[in-house]
Design a protein around this motif. Structure first.
Motif, PDB file in Angstrom:
ATOM      1  N   GLU A  31      77.349   9.411  98.890  1.00  0.00           N
ATOM      2  CA  GLU A  31      78.778   9.662  99.086  1.00  0.00           C
ATOM      3  C   GLU A  31      79.147  11.084  98.663  1.00  0.00           C
ATOM      4  N   VAL A  32      78.616  11.526  97.527  1.00  0.00           N
ATOM      5  CA  VAL A  32      78.901  12.881  97.053  1.00  0.00           C
ATOM      6  C   VAL A  32      78.317  13.904  98.016  1.00  0.00           C
ATOM      7  N   ARG A  33      77.087  13.681  98.455  1.00  0.00           N
ATOM      8  CA  ARG A  33      76.439  14.616  99.387  1.00  0.00           C
ATOM      9  C   ARG A  33      77.233  14.725 100.685  1.00  0.00           C
ATOM     10  N   ASP A  55      84.769  18.231 101.465  1.00  0.00           N
ATOM     11  CA  ASP A  55      85.817  17.400 100.867  1.00  0.00           C
ATOM     12  C   ASP A  55      85.576  17.380  99.358  1.00  0.00           C
ATOM     13  N   ILE A  56      85.958  18.470  98.723  1.00  0.00           N
ATOM     14  CA  ILE A  56      85.691  18.660  97.302  1.00  0.00           C
ATOM     15  C   ILE A  56      86.441  17.641  96.455  1.00  0.00           C
ATOM     16  N   LYS A  57      87.638  17.292  96.862  1.00  0.00           N
ATOM     17  CA  LYS A  57      88.448  16.329  96.105  1.00  0.00           C
ATOM     18  C   LYS A  57      87.723  14.988  95.993  1.00  0.00           C
ATOM     19  N   THR A  58      87.149  14.512  97.083  1.00  0.00           N
ATOM     20  CA  THR A  58      86.418  13.239  97.064  1.00  0.00           C
ATOM     21  C   THR A  58      85.155  13.358  96.231  1.00  0.00           C
ATOM     22  N   ALA A  59      84.412  14.435  96.403  1.00  0.00           N
ATOM     23  CA  ALA A  59      83.177  14.622  95.639  1.00  0.00           C
ATOM     24  C   ALA A  59      83.466  14.692  94.139  1.00  0.00           C
ATOM     25  N   VAL A  91      81.771  19.415  90.335  1.00  0.00           N
ATOM     26  CA  VAL A  91      81.431  20.220  91.507  1.00  0.00           C
ATOM     27  C   VAL A  91      81.558  21.699  91.161  1.00  0.00           C
ATOM     28  N   PHE A  92      80.555  22.461  91.572  1.00  0.00           N
ATOM     29  CA  PHE A  92      80.515  23.902  91.341  1.00  0.00           C
ATOM     30  C   PHE A  92      80.332  24.613  92.683  1.00  0.00           C
ATOM     31  N   ILE A  93      80.862  25.814  92.771  1.00  0.00           N
ATOM     32  CA  ILE A  93      80.654  26.643  93.952  1.00  0.00           C
ATOM     33  C   ILE A  93      79.611  27.686  93.605  1.00  0.00           C
ATOM     34  N   LEU A  94      78.590  27.806  94.442  1.00  0.00           N
ATOM     35  CA  LEU A  94      77.538  28.786  94.232  1.00  0.00           C
ATOM     36  C   LEU A  94      77.848  30.029  95.030  1.00  0.00           C
ATOM     37  N   ARG A  95      77.641  31.168  94.431  1.00  0.00           N
ATOM     38  CA  ARG A  95      77.776  32.416  95.155  1.00  0.00           C
ATOM     39  C   ARG A  95      76.740  33.389  94.646  1.00  0.00           C
ATOM     40  N   PRO A  96      76.224  34.219  95.507  1.00  0.00           N
ATOM     41  CA  PRO A  96      75.176  35.161  95.101  1.00  0.00           C
ATOM     42  C   PRO A  96      75.700  36.150  94.064  1.00  0.00           C
ATOM     43  N   ALA A  97      74.844  36.502  93.149  1.00  0.00           N
ATOM     44  CA  ALA A  97      75.189  37.516  92.159  1.00  0.00           C
ATOM     45  C   ALA A  97      74.960  38.906  92.767  1.00  0.00           C
TER      46      ALA A  97
END
Length: 69
Positions: free
Chosen positions: A42-44, A51-55, A61-67
């Motif tokens: 379900e999370v995946r 749908d971040i709210k549901t997850a 939940v974290f957002i990944l971004r390149p350094a």
């Protein structure tokens, strides 16, 4: 788990089984309960459709971004 640019920390319980005293065989260990496997699915799926709210109801939940270097 990671899905696209999102990372989710989902609490699950790994089930460990001991050696069967009668047969001496080890089962499939560790494994997940059906409920935990469904939670991961379900999370995946929520992350896949962004749908971040549901997850976030079942995971951190974290957002990944390149350094930038």
């Amino acid at each position: 788990m990671r899905e696209g640019s999102y990372l989710a920390e989902v609490n699950i319980e790994l089930i460990e089984t001991d050696v069967d005293s009668e047969t001496g065989q080890v089962g499939w260990s560790p494994y997940l309960s059906l409920e935990d496997a469904q939670k991961l699915d379900e999370v995946r799926e929520a992350l896949r459709i962004e749908d971040i709210k549901t997850a976030a109801k079942q995971a951190k939940v974290f957002i990944l971004r390149p350094a930038a270097i």
